[in-house]
Design a protein around this motif. Structure first.
Motif, PDB file in Angstrom:
ATOM      1  N   ALA A 166       0.829  -1.205   0.000  1.00 50.90           N
ATOM      2  CA  ALA A 166       0.000   0.000   0.000  1.00 50.90           C
ATOM      3  C   ALA A 166       0.867   1.261   0.000  1.00 50.90           C
ATOM      4  CB  ALA A 166      -0.933  -0.003   1.205  1.00 50.90           C
ATOM      5  N   LEU A 167       1.910   1.279   0.819  1.00 51.70           N
ATOM      6  CA  LEU A 167       2.730   2.495   0.907  1.00 51.70           C
ATOM      7  C   LEU A 167       3.491   2.740  -0.387  1.00 51.70           C
ATOM      8  CD1 LEU A 167       4.118   2.371   4.549  1.00 51.70           C
ATOM      9  CD2 LEU A 167       2.403   3.902   3.585  1.00 51.70           C
ATOM     10  N   VAL A 168       4.147   1.691  -0.902  1.00 56.82           N
ATOM     11  CA  VAL A 168       4.935   1.904  -2.120  1.00 56.82           C
ATOM     12  C   VAL A 168       4.029   2.306  -3.276  1.00 56.82           C
ATOM     13  CG1 VAL A 168       6.426   0.795  -3.809  1.00 56.82           C
ATOM     14  CG2 VAL A 168       6.747   0.330  -1.394  1.00 56.82           C
ATOM     15  N   SER A 169       2.880   1.640  -3.417  1.00 56.01           N
ATOM     16  CA  SER A 169       2.045   2.013  -4.561  1.00 56.01           C
ATOM     17  C   SER A 169       1.476   3.412  -4.385  1.00 56.01           C
ATOM     18  CB  SER A 169       0.953   0.985  -4.814  1.00 56.01           C
ATOM     19  OG  SER A 169       0.204   0.779  -3.673  1.00 56.01           O
ATOM     20  N   THR A 170       1.195   3.831  -3.150  1.00 58.56           N
ATOM     21  CA  THR A 170       0.708   5.198  -2.951  1.00 58.56           C
ATOM     22  C   THR A 170       1.773   6.217  -3.346  1.00 58.56           C
ATOM     23  OG1 THR A 170      -0.602   4.426  -1.100  1.00 58.56           O
ATOM     24  CG2 THR A 170      -0.291   6.778  -1.287  1.00 58.56           C
ATOM     25  N   VAL A 171       3.001   6.006  -2.869  1.00 59.09           N
ATOM     26  CA  VAL A 171       4.065   6.966  -3.172  1.00 59.09           C
ATOM     27  C   VAL A 171       4.314   7.031  -4.688  1.00 59.09           C
ATOM     28  CG1 VAL A 171       6.522   7.416  -2.887  1.00 59.09           C
ATOM     29  CG2 VAL A 171       5.151   6.738  -0.931  1.00 59.09           C
ATOM     30  N   LEU A 172       4.418   5.862  -5.312  1.00 56.86           N
ATOM     31  CA  LEU A 172       4.673   5.851  -6.750  1.00 56.86           C
ATOM     32  C   LEU A 172       3.547   6.530  -7.524  1.00 56.86           C
ATOM     33  CD1 LEU A 172       6.137   2.325  -7.536  1.00 56.86           C
ATOM     34  CD2 LEU A 172       7.251   4.534  -7.681  1.00 56.86           C
ATOM     35  N   THR A 173       2.302   6.195  -7.169  1.00 62.74           N
ATOM     36  CA  THR A 173       1.174   6.794  -7.879  1.00 62.74           C
ATOM     37  C   THR A 173       1.194   8.305  -7.746  1.00 62.74           C
ATOM     38  OG1 THR A 173      -0.040   4.875  -7.126  1.00 62.74           O
ATOM     39  CG2 THR A 173      -1.290   6.542  -8.277  1.00 62.74           C
ATOM     40  N   LEU A 174       1.495   8.785  -6.536  1.00 60.38           N
ATOM     41  CA  LEU A 174       1.481  10.230  -6.331  1.00 60.38           C
ATOM     42  C   LEU A 174       2.566  10.913  -7.162  1.00 60.38           C
ATOM     43  CD1 LEU A 174       0.725  11.027  -2.629  1.00 60.38           C
ATOM     44  CD2 LEU A 174      -0.747  11.007  -4.610  1.00 60.38           C
ATOM     45  N   ILE A 175       3.783  10.358  -7.140  1.00 60.12           N
ATOM     46  CA  ILE A 175       4.869  11.006  -7.878  1.00 60.12           C
ATOM     47  C   ILE A 175       4.554  11.017  -9.370  1.00 60.12           C
ATOM     48  CG2 ILE A 175       7.298  10.839  -8.503  1.00 60.12           C
ATOM     49  CD1 ILE A 175       7.793   9.572  -5.773  1.00 60.12           C
ATOM     50  N   ILE A 176       4.224   9.840  -9.901  1.00 59.42           N
ATOM     51  CA  ILE A 176       3.983   9.749 -11.346  1.00 59.42           C
ATOM     52  C   ILE A 176       2.754  10.552 -11.747  1.00 59.42           C
ATOM     53  CG2 ILE A 176       3.460   8.130 -13.195  1.00 59.42           C
ATOM     54  CD1 ILE A 176       5.007   6.038 -11.593  1.00 59.42           C
ATOM     55  N   GLY A 177       1.703  10.441 -10.920  1.00 58.44           N
ATOM     56  CA  GLY A 177       0.465  11.144 -11.244  1.00 58.44           C
ATOM     57  C   GLY A 177       0.635  12.653 -11.191  1.00 58.44           C
ATOM     58  N   CYS A 178       1.420  13.111 -10.226  1.00 56.46           N
ATOM     59  CA  CYS A 178       1.656  14.538 -10.055  1.00 56.46           C
ATOM     60  C   CYS A 178       2.365  15.108 -11.275  1.00 56.46           C
ATOM     61  CB  CYS A 178       2.526  14.697  -8.833  1.00 56.46           C
ATOM     62  SG  CYS A 178       2.325  16.204  -8.017  1.00 56.46           S
ATOM     63  N   MET A 179       3.395  14.410 -11.716  1.00 55.14           N
ATOM     64  CA  MET A 179       4.133  14.871 -12.887  1.00 55.14           C
ATOM     65  C   MET A 179       3.221  14.918 -14.112  1.00 55.14           C
ATOM     66  SD  MET A 179       7.627  12.791 -12.140  1.00 55.14           S
ATOM     67  CE  MET A 179       7.960  12.495 -13.841  1.00 55.14           C
ATOM     68  N   ALA A 180       2.444  13.872 -14.290  1.00 60.56           N
ATOM     69  CA  ALA A 180       1.568  13.818 -15.463  1.00 60.56           C
ATOM     70  C   ALA A 180       0.524  14.930 -15.417  1.00 60.56           C
ATOM     71  CB  ALA A 180       0.899  12.451 -15.549  1.00 60.56           C
ATOM     72  N   ALA A 181      -0.062  15.129 -14.224  1.00 61.34           N
ATOM     73  CA  ALA A 181      -1.094  16.161 -14.107  1.00 61.34           C
ATOM     74  C   ALA A 181      -0.514  17.534 -14.417  1.00 61.34           C
ATOM     75  CB  ALA A 181      -1.680  16.145 -12.695  1.00 61.34           C
ATOM     76  N   TYR A 182       0.692  17.789 -13.927  1.00 59.48           N
ATOM     77  CA  TYR A 182       1.346  19.082 -14.162  1.00 59.48           C
ATOM     78  C   TYR A 182       1.587  19.297 -15.648  1.00 59.48           C
ATOM     79  CZ  TYR A 182       4.866  22.725 -13.773  1.00 59.48           C
ATOM     80  OH  TYR A 182       5.565  23.880 -13.902  1.00 59.48           O
ATOM     81  N   ILE A 192      -4.460  11.621 -11.267  1.00 57.23           N
ATOM     82  CA  ILE A 192      -4.177  12.687 -12.235  1.00 57.23           C
ATOM     83  C   ILE A 192      -5.359  13.649 -12.284  1.00 57.23           C
ATOM     84  CG2 ILE A 192      -3.824  13.193 -14.684  1.00 57.23           C
ATOM     85  CD1 ILE A 192      -2.314  10.599 -14.917  1.00 57.23           C
ATOM     86  N   TRP A 193      -6.550  13.101 -12.268  1.00 56.00           N
ATOM     87  CA  TRP A 193      -7.745  13.932 -12.377  1.00 56.00           C
ATOM     88  C   TRP A 193      -7.883  14.876 -11.183  1.00 56.00           C
ATOM     89  CZ3 TRP A 193     -10.799  16.300 -15.239  1.00 56.00           C
ATOM     90  CH2 TRP A 193     -12.033  16.728 -14.796  1.00 56.00           C
ATOM     91  N   ILE A 194      -7.710  14.333  -9.971  1.00 59.75           N
ATOM     92  CA  ILE A 194      -7.843  15.176  -8.767  1.00 59.75           C
ATOM     93  C   ILE A 194      -6.752  16.245  -8.732  1.00 59.75           C
ATOM     94  CG2 ILE A 194      -7.507  15.184  -6.283  1.00 59.75           C
ATOM     95  CD1 ILE A 194      -9.188  13.028  -5.921  1.00 59.75           C
ATOM     96  N   GLY A 205      -6.383  17.965 -24.185  1.00 58.77           N
ATOM     97  CA  GLY A 205      -7.375  18.770 -23.485  1.00 58.77           C
ATOM     98  C   GLY A 205      -7.755  18.113 -22.171  1.00 58.77           C
ATOM     99  N   ARG A 206      -8.416  18.899 -21.338  1.00 60.60           N
ATOM    100  CA  ARG A 206      -8.944  18.325 -20.100  1.00 60.60           C
ATOM    101  C   ARG A 206      -9.957  17.235 -20.407  1.00 60.60           C
ATOM    102  NH1 ARG A 206      -8.669  20.828 -15.291  1.00 60.60           N
ATOM    103  NH2 ARG A 206     -10.831  20.569 -14.722  1.00 60.60           N
ATOM    104  N   ASP A 207     -10.630  17.369 -21.521  1.00 54.84           N
ATOM    105  CA  ASP A 207     -11.643  16.377 -21.880  1.00 54.84           C
ATOM    106  C   ASP A 207     -11.048  14.987 -22.008  1.00 54.84           C
ATOM    107  OD1 ASP A 207     -13.742  17.973 -21.750  1.00 54.84           O
ATOM    108  OD2 ASP A 207     -13.994  18.282 -23.904  1.00 54.84           O
ATOM    109  N   THR A 208      -9.860  14.921 -22.649  1.00 51.89           N
ATOM    110  CA  THR A 208      -9.222  13.616 -22.821  1.00 51.89           C
ATOM    111  C   THR A 208      -8.960  12.973 -21.470  1.00 51.89           C
ATOM    112  OG1 THR A 208      -8.022  14.807 -24.500  1.00 51.89           O
ATOM    113  CG2 THR A 208      -7.478  12.483 -24.216  1.00 51.89           C
ATOM    114  N   VAL A 209      -8.461  13.787 -20.537  1.00 51.48           N
ATOM    115  CA  VAL A 209      -8.124  13.251 -19.227  1.00 51.48           C
ATOM    116  C   VAL A 209      -9.382  12.804 -18.499  1.00 51.48           C
ATOM    117  CG1 VAL A 209      -6.951  13.673 -17.079  1.00 51.48           C
ATOM    118  CG2 VAL A 209      -6.185  14.792 -19.139  1.00 51.48           C
ATOM    119  N   SER A 210     -10.395  13.659 -18.502  1.00 48.77           N
ATOM    120  CA  SER A 210     -11.592  13.282 -17.758  1.00 48.77           C
ATOM    121  C   SER A 210     -12.242  12.060 -18.392  1.00 48.77           C
ATOM    122  CB  SER A 210     -12.580  14.441 -17.697  1.00 48.77           C
ATOM    123  OG  SER A 210     -13.038  14.757 -18.970  1.00 48.77           O
TER     124      SER A 210
END
Lengths: 311, 303
Positions: free
Chosen positions: A90-106, A190-192, A115-120
């Protein structure tokens, strides 16, 4: 509706009391029962008149206790090991998801090449896929395709150092389970995060860039500190899914990588149900989510409304 | 590296990890599943060794009475769960939408059931439904009423009740959020005009909340097709097939009957069903946006 001046009807408070009891009653019941002996649970001396005991917890945690409880003859339940597996995954997947997701969202927000539409849309599409649908392909792929040949360089090295036979596959390893959890949670994260990053004024970043910060510095020193609430919400949701998930973990784990939900289900389906111990294991599994709920309910609600209403 | 080039490459570098992971762990498996659903495939074979059988798995399933019953159970479960949860959740939101002290504590307690592992929820309810030891039968016994065979004859009803317990708070919190963001002026005007509480709810609050409510209901509907662990722990799909929802049947076909091809075909049926629902949701959202834009345009013309 502001009716604070008028006195509320007593029936209204009664209703709220009933709702609260209904919401947390089952949890409290499990909590109380986990401190009872099986005899007390079955004989029906219900209510609070019983001698609390931690025997159930001792039995559940027997493989990690530093002493040997006198009532446990044979430590059959490897709960401690499963708990550690659950924590790692749980911890490793949370950390990885946050790092990767954060970069992608940015990247998606600031450089806007999709577009935002593609992501949503992709968020919703992935949210739609039930874990049960992933069961068959993930089982097949992780066991047969995502493997390193045992004759190969890395695979050979792993076989030499860790032992075992056959090719080195993702199934049965922590990383195999972590990989699918990260993939399942990424779109939602990524969405949030995207909805939080949009609110950061661009001028702030430009000011940092004028001062000589590179894109990575801008990201880590300016953007990340500003989206902490979003990160908290995303982290709780990812952790919850990775911590609670049963089906895919049960298909991918082996004896050594079992997580707590698998252990509980296996224990449940046996013929003679030991209610006390089961309740104790259930309680231990429920404790981290309960703590999150009590201390971060605002973030959870933010995440829920952002994920649903805007999605 | 020249700075201009670095700047141009940055977004791709930021996006690459997410794209790679989703491609290998979501898209590739889904394609693999579709490919596998046309094969007679057992867990001991790799997919290349399995024999290609065309649409046989799909046709077998379509004619399989067990599959149809399972589909029926799934649809029934989803329908009742969403209906009751919407009614209770929205009702509670309307009732509790007032300045209460301790409202945030109340919300915290309400989201507890959603956060706890489905496996644990299943075991709590399995205990409470137990024919002799369980809380409900003991209560009925104490009241002198006949006991109920919760997880036997009324298994479907029992799992529906458990799901309502777990997920009504989701609807409640979303509709409360929607209620509290309604325009104050409309409600104020209605109150000045002397609308009663019921009139306000029916003519103003509900219509204004409707877009959010429909999205919430659809989200919950999609999630209702995913419920598996709670039912697995409570009944294991039994007695008979009375609570064997599709997700459970997929996992049993794959692990117990060891027919991966059939399980993959079943997964595809489920996916098509959910795809239909998702597309409906998207279409609805788009429609809503278009309508909102048209209203805005009309307002601007008037000015």
């Amino acid at each position: 509706m502001s009716q604070s001046n008028t006195r509320q009807n007593p029936a209204f408070y009664a209703l709220i009391a009933v709702l609260v009891i209904m919401a947390i009653g089952p949890v409290l019941l499990m909590f109380v029962n986990s401190f009872k002996l099986d005899v007390d649970i079955i004989s029906g001396t219900s209510g609070l008149l019983f001698l609390p005991t931690i025997q159930n917890y001792e039995k559940a945690l027997c493989d990690v206790l530093w002493y040997e409880p006198s009532h446990v003859e044979f430590c059959s339940l490897k709960f401690g090991g499963a708990f550690i597996n659950s924590l790692i995954i749980a911890l490793v997947s949370t950390v990885l998801t946050l790092i990767i997701g954060c970069m992608a969202a940015y990247a998606l927000v600031r450089f806007r090449f999709m577009g935002r539409d593609t992501v949503s849309m992709s968020t919703l599409m992935v949210r739609m896929v039930p874990p049960a649908v992933l069961l068959v392909p993930v089982f097949g792929l992780w066991n047969n395709e995502f493997c390193l040949d045992k004759e190969g360089l890395i695979g050979g090295f792993i076989r030499d150092t860790m032992g075992g036979r056959g090719d080195v596959c993702l199934a049965g390893t922590h990383s195999g389970i972590i990989l699918i959890y990260v993939a399942m949670n990424l779109p939602f994260v990524i969405w949030i995060l995207q909805s939080f990053i949009v609110q950061i004024p661009r001028s702030l970043e430009e000011a940092a860039r004028v001062d000589g910060a590179g894109p990575f510095q801008v990201f880590f020193k300016v953007v990340l500190p500003l989206i902490k609430p979003g990160l908290a919400a995303a982290a709780i949701f990812t952790f919850r899914i990775a911590w609670n998930e049963y089906l895919l973990a049960s298909a991918l784990s082996d004896r050594d990588t079992k997580t707590v939900p698998i252990l509980i289900v296996n224990n449940m389906s046996e013929f003679n149900v030991e209610w006390g111990v089961i309740m104790a294991t259930g309680m231990l599994l429920a404790i981290p989510p309960i703590i999150f709920t009590l201390f971060a309910s605002r973030q959870i609600i933010t995440g829920m409304t952002a994920g649903a209403v805007k999605g | 590296m020249r700075p201009a080039l670095a700047n141009r490459l940055t977004p791709y570098m930021f996006l690459a990890p997410a794209a790679v992971i989703m491609a290998i762990a979501l898209l590739y498996p889904l394609g693999y599943m579709i490919w596998g659903s046309f094969r007679d495939w057992s867990p001991s074979q790799t997919i290349g060794e399995a024999e290609f059988v065309g649409f046989k798995n799909y046709i077998t399933l379509w004619n399989d009475p067990n599959f149809r019953e399972s589909l029926g159970v799934t649809l029934k479960f989803a329908f009742f769960v969403v209906t009751f949860e919407m009614i209770i959740g929205v009702g509670l939101a309307l009732l509790l939408d007032r300045d209460l002290r301790g409202m945030s504590l109340l919300r915290t307690l309400f989201i507890l059931p959603m956060m706890i592992a489905p496996v644990v929820v299943g075991l709590m309810w399995r205990y409470m439904y137990h024919p002799t030891v369980g809380t409900y039968n003991r209560l009925l016994d104490w009241l002198g009423l006949p006991t109920v065979d919760w997880l036997g004859q009324h298994a479907l009803m029992s799992i529906i009740i458990a799901d309502i317990w777990q997920w009504t708070p989701f609807i409640f919190i979303l509709s409360l959020a929607a209620l509290q963001s309604l325009p104050r002026s409309a409600l104020e005007a209605a109150r000045i005009d002397g609308a009663t509480g019921w009139q306000q709810i029916i003519h103003i609050k509900l219509p204004l909340m409707m877009p959010v409510l429909i999205v919430t209901a659809l989200l919950r509907l999609i999630d209702a097709f995913k419920v598996l662990e709670v039912i697995l722990v409570m009944t294991e799909g039994g007695p008979g097939l009375s609570t064997e929802i599709l997700a459970l049947r997929i996992s049993r076909t794959a692990t117990e009957f060891r027919e991966l091809g059939v399980a993959a075909a079943m997964s595809n049926y489920l996916l098509i069903l959910l795809l239909g629902l998702t597309v409906a949701m998207f279409a609805f959202n788009r429609l809503q946006e278009i309508r909102a834009a048209r209203v805005r345009a009309a307002v601007e013309e008037d000015e």
